[in-house]
Design an enzyme around this catalytic site. Structure first.
Site, short mmCIF file in Angstrom:
data_model
loop_
_atom_site.label_atom_id
_atom_site.label_comp_id
_atom_site.label_asym_id
_atom_site.label_seq_id
_atom_site.Cartn_x
_atom_site.Cartn_y
_atom_site.Cartn_z
N ASP A 45 59.71 33.94 -2.75
CA ASP A 45 61.07 33.97 -2.18
C ASP A 45 61.11 35.09 -1.15
O ASP A 45 60.22 35.93 -1.09
CB ASP A 45 62.12 34.22 -3.28
CG ASP A 45 63.54 34.23 -2.72
OD1 ASP A 45 63.88 33.33 -1.94
OD2 ASP A 45 64.31 35.17 -3.03
N SER A 46 62.20 35.12 -0.37
CA SER A 46 62.36 36.21 0.59
C SER A 46 62.64 37.54 -0.12
O SER A 46 62.48 38.60 0.47
CB SER A 46 63.53 35.88 1.53
OG SER A 46 64.70 35.67 0.78
N CYS A 87 62.72 29.36 -2.99
CA CYS A 87 63.61 29.75 -1.89
C CYS A 87 64.06 28.45 -1.23
O CYS A 87 63.22 27.65 -0.79
CB CYS A 87 62.83 30.61 -0.91
SG CYS A 87 63.71 30.97 0.62
N GLU A 90 70.95 41.34 -3.34
CA GLU A 90 69.81 42.27 -3.21
C GLU A 90 70.24 43.69 -3.55
O GLU A 90 69.48 44.49 -4.04
CB GLU A 90 69.26 42.25 -1.77
CG GLU A 90 68.49 40.99 -1.39
CD GLU A 90 67.05 40.93 -1.94
OE1 GLU A 90 66.42 41.99 -2.09
OE2 GLU A 90 66.58 39.81 -2.22
N CYS A 93 70.99 28.43 -2.82
CA CYS A 93 70.21 29.60 -2.41
C CYS A 93 69.85 30.27 -3.73
O CYS A 93 70.73 30.47 -4.58
CB CYS A 93 71.04 30.53 -1.54
SG CYS A 93 70.25 32.13 -1.27
N HIS A 115 69.27 33.15 -4.54
CA HIS A 115 69.94 34.43 -4.83
C HIS A 115 71.28 34.22 -5.54
O HIS A 115 71.74 35.10 -6.26
CB HIS A 115 70.23 35.19 -3.54
CG HIS A 115 69.06 35.94 -2.96
ND1 HIS A 115 68.01 35.33 -2.35
CD2 HIS A 115 68.80 37.28 -2.92
CE1 HIS A 115 67.14 36.26 -1.93
NE2 HIS A 115 67.60 37.44 -2.27
N1 DGL Z 1 66.75 33.00 -1.68
C1 DGL Z 1 66.65 32.29 -0.47
C2 DGL Z 1 67.17 30.90 -0.51
O1 DGL Z 1 67.13 30.29 -1.56
C3 DGL Z 1 66.69 33.01 0.83
C4 DGL Z 1 67.83 33.87 1.13
C5 DGL Z 1 67.61 34.60 2.42
O2 DGL Z 1 66.57 35.26 2.55
O3 DGL Z 1 68.47 34.50 3.32
O4 DGL Z 1 67.60 30.35 0.47
#
Ligand code: DGL
Length: 272
Positions: free
Chosen positions: A11-12, A74, A153, A185, A187
């Site tokens: 993931d990012s 992600c 984050e 997402c 996150h």
């Molecule tokens: N967690 C990621 C997603 O599912 C990326 C969020 C990001 O880096 O903007 O899209």
């Protein structure tokens, strides 16, 4: 390929941990290697080309750890880079879009679904295209919520500011009378409580973690690749920037101490 090889997650940042959590709940004995590209988060506002480039670098890094399966934990990377990855990977790769879309269709009673994600995922219509492909009659309303990633984050999980941001973003979806909301997402499940409060308790929140975990299980069983050890799996985490914040949030979210956490230099990702 050996059964004891790890499953790779990417993931990012910390978002992919929401998928790790679902996978380790049903497959606690699997070894895992996680890479969070914390030096370059967020991906959600970046161009498709940049996200594809970063995703390929992350996949190559995880391949060097001898992973038996790659989970692109992600949505942004899944929506733009899955095809590219499949072209060169010899191991299977599991993305987030299909499992999340199927889950939304299982849950919706009225056929009115909301989708929230990064600018990239929403701009690429990743979920609306997939949901409509699976069931063209479904009404899908989408909304990019870019501020949720930095809030997650930062660990602002149950915070007044996060609540206000959620209300500002989600009121228009609530007014569309959605009965299901896809957290598109990885996150966002970290902010589950505030999001639920903003849309009201009658809206079912879904995300790809649980269905993706089932796909991982099916794949491993199907190929005889399930780790049959009765020991708890080893969990190794790599990040591309200072590990301390990642460790703090990850330990709160996973409810466990993280003992194997390492920093990867960006050079190691970019110079192959
Ligand atoms: N967690 C990621 C997603 O599912 C990326 C969020 C990001 O880096 O903007 O899209």
């Amino acid at each position: 390929m050996d059964r004891t090889n790890p499953i790779g997650f990417f993931d990012s940042g910390i978002g992919g941990l929401t998928v790790v959590k679902s996978v380790t709940e049903i497959l606690p004995n699997e070894n895992i290697v996680y890479f969070g590209d914390t030096a370059r988060v967020p991906y959600g506002g970046k161009s498709n080309d940049t996200v594809v480039e970063y995703t390929i670098q992350a996949a190559n890094f995880l391949l060097r750890k001898n992973i038996k399966l790659l989970v692109v934990a992600c949505n942004t990377a899944s929506s733009v880079a899955l095809k590219e990855l499949k072209k060169f990977l010899t191991i299977p790769v599991i993305g987030m879009i299909e499992p999340g879309s199927k889950m939304a269709l299982q849950e919706t009673k009225k056929g009115i679904v909301g989708v929230i994600g990064t600018r990239s995922t929403i701009g690429n219509k990743a979920y609306s295209n997939e949901i409509k492909r699976l069931n063209p009659k479904t009404k899908v309303y989408e909304k990019a919520c870019p501020l949720f990633v930095p809030l997650a984050e930062e660990g602002w999980i149950n915070n007044k500011v996060t609540g206000l941001v959620a209300k500002e973003y989600l009121t228009e979806l609530k007014e569309k009378k959605i009965d299901t909301l896809v957290l598109a997402c990885t996150h966002y499940p970290i902010l589950n409580e505030v999001i639920q409060k903003a849309v009201g308790k009658n809206v079912k929140l879904v995300h790809s973690g649980i269905p993706a975990a089932r796909i991982v299980e099916e794949y491993l069983n199907g190929r005889g690749l399930r780790n049959i050890s009765n020991q708890l799996g080893k969990r190794e985490f790599y990040v591309s920037d200072v590990p301390s914040k990642f460790q703090e949030i990850a330990e709160i979210f996973l409810g466990k101490k993280i003992t194997h956490l390492h920093k990867v230099e960006l050079d190691e990702l970019t110079n192959e």
